[in-house]
Design a protein around this motif. Structure first.
Motif, mmCIF file in Angstrom:
data_model
loop_
_atom_site.group_PDB
_atom_site.id
_atom_site.type_symbol
_atom_site.label_atom_id
_atom_site.label_comp_id
_atom_site.label_asym_id
_atom_site.label_seq_id
_atom_site.Cartn_x
_atom_site.Cartn_y
_atom_site.Cartn_z
ATOM 1 N N GLU A 180 -33.489 -15.748 -0.087
ATOM 2 C CA GLU A 180 -32.585 -16.368 0.871
ATOM 3 C C GLU A 180 -31.380 -15.462 1.114
ATOM 4 O O GLU A 180 -31.015 -14.639 0.292
ATOM 5 C CB GLU A 180 -32.110 -17.728 0.350
ATOM 6 C CG GLU A 180 -33.244 -18.729 0.182
ATOM 7 C CD GLU A 180 -32.733 -20.040 -0.379
ATOM 8 O OE1 GLU A 180 -31.542 -20.093 -0.770
ATOM 9 O OE2 GLU A 180 -33.516 -20.996 -0.450
ATOM 10 N N GLY B 72 -27.926 -24.195 13.084
ATOM 11 C CA GLY B 72 -28.075 -23.966 11.671
ATOM 12 C C GLY B 72 -28.630 -22.564 11.533
ATOM 13 O O GLY B 72 -28.471 -21.725 12.402
ATOM 14 N N CYS B 73 -29.308 -22.271 10.487
ATOM 15 C CA CYS B 73 -29.927 -20.959 10.352
ATOM 16 C C CYS B 73 -31.100 -20.872 11.325
ATOM 17 O O CYS B 73 -31.975 -21.733 11.336
ATOM 18 C CB CYS B 73 -30.410 -20.752 8.914
ATOM 19 S SG CYS B 73 -31.215 -19.172 8.672
ATOM 20 N N CYS C 91 -21.634 -20.066 6.821
ATOM 21 C CA CYS C 91 -21.339 -21.491 6.982
ATOM 22 C C CYS C 91 -21.346 -22.188 5.634
ATOM 23 O O CYS C 91 -21.948 -21.729 4.672
ATOM 24 C CB CYS C 91 -22.364 -22.147 7.903
ATOM 25 S SG CYS C 91 -22.119 -21.744 9.641
ATOM 26 N N SER C 92 -20.671 -23.337 5.605
ATOM 27 C CA SER C 92 -20.705 -24.155 4.409
ATOM 28 C C SER C 92 -22.128 -24.639 4.171
ATOM 29 O O SER C 92 -22.903 -24.810 5.108
ATOM 30 C CB SER C 92 -19.757 -25.344 4.577
ATOM 31 O OG SER C 92 -19.733 -26.138 3.408
ATOM 32 N N LYS C 93 -22.470 -24.876 2.941
ATOM 33 C CA LYS C 93 -23.839 -25.230 2.582
ATOM 34 C C LYS C 93 -24.311 -26.473 3.325
ATOM 35 O O LYS C 93 -23.601 -27.475 3.406
ATOM 36 C CB LYS C 93 -23.927 -25.455 1.071
ATOM 37 C CG LYS C 93 -25.352 -25.660 0.565
ATOM 38 C CD LYS C 93 -25.371 -25.783 -0.942
ATOM 39 C CE LYS C 93 -26.793 -25.969 -1.462
ATOM 40 N NZ LYS C 93 -26.828 -26.102 -2.947
ATOM 41 N N ASN C 94 -25.494 -26.383 3.883
ATOM 42 C CA ASN C 94 -26.137 -27.489 4.596
ATOM 43 C C ASN C 94 -25.313 -27.995 5.779
ATOM 44 O O ASN C 94 -25.290 -29.195 6.072
ATOM 45 C CB ASN C 94 -26.413 -28.652 3.639
ATOM 46 C CG ASN C 94 -27.361 -28.265 2.517
ATOM 47 O OD1 ASN C 94 -28.288 -27.473 2.724
ATOM 48 N ND2 ASN C 94 -27.125 -28.802 1.328
ATOM 49 N N SER C 95 -24.594 -27.097 6.442
ATOM 50 C CA SER C 95 -23.834 -27.492 7.630
ATOM 51 C C SER C 95 -23.742 -26.317 8.585
ATOM 52 O O SER C 95 -24.133 -25.195 8.241
ATOM 53 C CB SER C 95 -22.424 -27.963 7.245
ATOM 54 O OG SER C 95 -21.581 -26.857 6.982
ATOM 55 N N ASN C 96 -23.238 -26.588 9.774
ATOM 56 C CA ASN C 96 -23.017 -25.507 10.736
ATOM 57 C C ASN C 96 -21.528 -25.237 10.922
ATOM 58 O O ASN C 96 -21.099 -24.728 11.951
ATOM 59 C CB ASN C 96 -23.655 -25.860 12.081
ATOM 60 C CG ASN C 96 -23.018 -27.080 12.716
ATOM 61 O OD1 ASN C 96 -22.726 -28.052 12.036
ATOM 62 N ND2 ASN C 96 -22.803 -27.035 14.015
#
Length: 537
Positions: free
Chosen positions: A272, A244-245, A277-282
């Motif tokens: 931020e 992730g981040c 990446c797509s939001k809340n994903s890797n």
């Protein structure tokens, strides 16, 4: 007692007759709301019912034998039995006669879709293509004239793209941003069958994350997949775990960005950074990658624009690098440069958008990337040319079909058919016909074959992808084994799911056939009729 037995026998005769009538698949199909789809299935169903009736008839005959072994029945009972037996036989005969009439006549009704297909399948009868002479004139006068400056266009685009990408790399942070590789030339302009103007060059640009991060591609190629022909791309960190981040896990320098973030060094109000990446994903997002690439290209152009005496703009904003060069003279050159991710150590790429058909991407989510076999297809055509006769007609056939297709799209609007489908038909035919059949003098015959093959695929709603699951694919293509051995991928799958799109496509196809002769004549130099034979499709 004897009379009771006879009455029981007569009752059983009635029961068999009524059962036969009620269960007959053609008389009372309410339990089977739809008839079998094919004649073979229908006949098999009838045979099963006939066999059941024959068994029941044998049982009745055995019952009669047992009855006759007892004392003689009164004359009136015998006459009554003869009457009901004759009536039963008459009913059976009527059912059989009706069944035969049903088979020979119009009784074999199919669903509405099948009726439509039969009508469509016959509508091209009588349609003809121009003869060999007219086709040759059309090709020389229009096709060659439309593509005469293709080589100069390719040369300019390749040189400018190299310069632009070099500038792009210079504005990127080499330690934290994406690594952009050299472009790869693909598509119709580099396979030498592009006809429609403007002559648009297609280039793909592989990009990768900086070490120690990596992309992991997960392609889906089967019919059972949610998005067949697509794949996803995950970002993995140094420990081979989905990343992730990492900004909160690793202490980065003040000016260093996480690899998942865009190259913009300015933080927004919330502090931020934008992710690729797509939001809340890797999973890499096609839309976010597109925006990142457009931003990078814009910065790169601002760095080198002083070197050129032309303007560079985006043709449309729903593709990453659909660019348009406009010279002071008014001349315009368009080209597409699209970011892709390489699948393992192969020439297969996952592409974010198809620039010429951006609506395809809208059908999937923004984490699903399209599988591109463009490099393998170009290699196949190049290698096959070595086995074909000199000046073979295979690309000429595709150019003429593409011309007719594009003109028909302007008349009736777009449909579910694309130039990629036309190209796929040609690729299959190249493997199915001997190389000697592609001589330049066979242009008329091979063009007819392509139309017939395309029509067959449309009627069956099935056109297999040329690369995926093709057991006939030559070894020189060197496709990864997992794709070579995969289940075939149906490019016409959307027609099975969308009846309206299918009907529109079929209508467009047959209109294209009907207009073919008129269109070719309009774009050819007029010559007196030579009396040559017309070529029926």
């Amino acid at each position: 007692m004897f009379r009771t037995t006879m009455q029981s026998g007569i009752f059983k005769v009635f029961l068999v007759v009524i059962t036969g009538i009620v269960n007959h698949p053609l008389l009372f199909p309410k339990d089977n709301a739809t008839l079998p789809a094919t004649d073979e299935h229908l006949l098999e169903k009838m045979r099963e019912h006939e066999e059941n009736l024959r068994i029941q008839q044998l049982q009745l005959e055995q019952l009669m034998t047992n009855v006759e072994s007892q004392e003689e029945e009164p004359r009136t009972d015998i006459e009554a039995w003869d009457f009901w037996s004759a009536l039963s036989m008459a009913i059976f005969l009527l059912i059989e006669i009706w069944r035969q009439d049903f088979q020979d006549g119009n009784g074999q009704e199919q669903g509405k879709e099948e009726d439509d297909l039969h009508c469509l399948g016959n509508s091209w009868q009588g349609v003809s293509l121009p003869n060999k002479t007219m086709l040759a004139i059309f090709y020389d006068q229009y096709i060659r004239g439309a593509t005469h400056d293709a080589a100069r266009t390719r040369e300019f685009v390749e040189g400018f793209a190299d310069d632009l990408l070099e500038a792009l790399r210079s504005v990127c942070n080499r330690d934290a941003d994406m690594e952009v590789e050299d472009s790869v030339c693909v598509g119709s302009m580099y396979e030498n069958w592009r006809v429609n103007k403007p002559l648009v060059c297609d280039l793909i640009v592989p990009f990768a994350p900086p070490e120690p991060y990596q992309f992991k591609c997960q392609p889906w190629v089967t019919e059972q997949s949610i998005f067949p022909g697509y794949g996803t791309i995950q970002v993995y960190g140094p420990d081979d775990e989905a990343a992730g981040c990492v900004c909160g896990k690793t202490k980065l320098g003040e000016d260093m960005l996480c690899l998942l973030h865009s190259q913009d060094t300015k933080r927004n109000v919330d502090g931020e950074l934008d992710l690729l990446c797509s939001k809340n994903s890797n999973y890499l997002s096609t839309n976010r990658v597109m925006k990142w690439f457009q931003t990078s290209v814009t910065k790169a152009w601002s760095k080198i624009s002083h070197k050129y005496e032309f303007d560079l703009t985006f043709s449309h904003l729903n593709a990453p690098g659909a660019l348009r060069v406009k010279f002071k003279s008014g001349k315009v050159i368009s080209f597409n440069i699209t970011p892709v991710v390489q699948y393992e150590d192969s020439d297969l790429y996952l592409i974010s958008h198809f620039p010429n058909t951006p609506e395809i991407q809208a059908e999937s989510s923004n984490v699903h990337w399209i599988l591109s076999f463009a490099v393998y297809e170009r290699r196949f055509l190049k290698e096959m040319a070595k086995y074909l006769p000199e000046n073979s007609c295979h690309l000429s056939c595709l150019q003429i079909m593409t011309f007719l297709y594009s003109k028909q799209c302007h008349i009736s609007g777009p449909s579910g058919l694309t130039t990629y489908h036309l190209k796929t038909v040609l690729l299959h035919l190249l493997l199915s016909r001997p190389s000697s059949d592609w001589s330049v003098v066979m242009l008329e015959e091979r063009l007819r074959d392509m139309f017939k093959s395309l029509e067959k695929c449309l009627l069956e709603k099935k056109l297999n992808h040329f690369m995926v699951g093709n057991a006939k694919l030559p070894n020189f293509v060197n496709l990864p084994e997992s794709f070579h051995l995969a289940e075939p991928l149906n490019l016409f799958r959307s027609f099975v799911l969308n009846r309206d799109l299918y009907q529109k496509t079929m209508t467009m196809f047959y209109e294209m056939l009907k207009n073919a002769r008129v269109l070719i004549n309009e774009y050819s130099v007029h010559i007196p009729a030579t009396g040559g034979n017309k070529s029926s499709l």
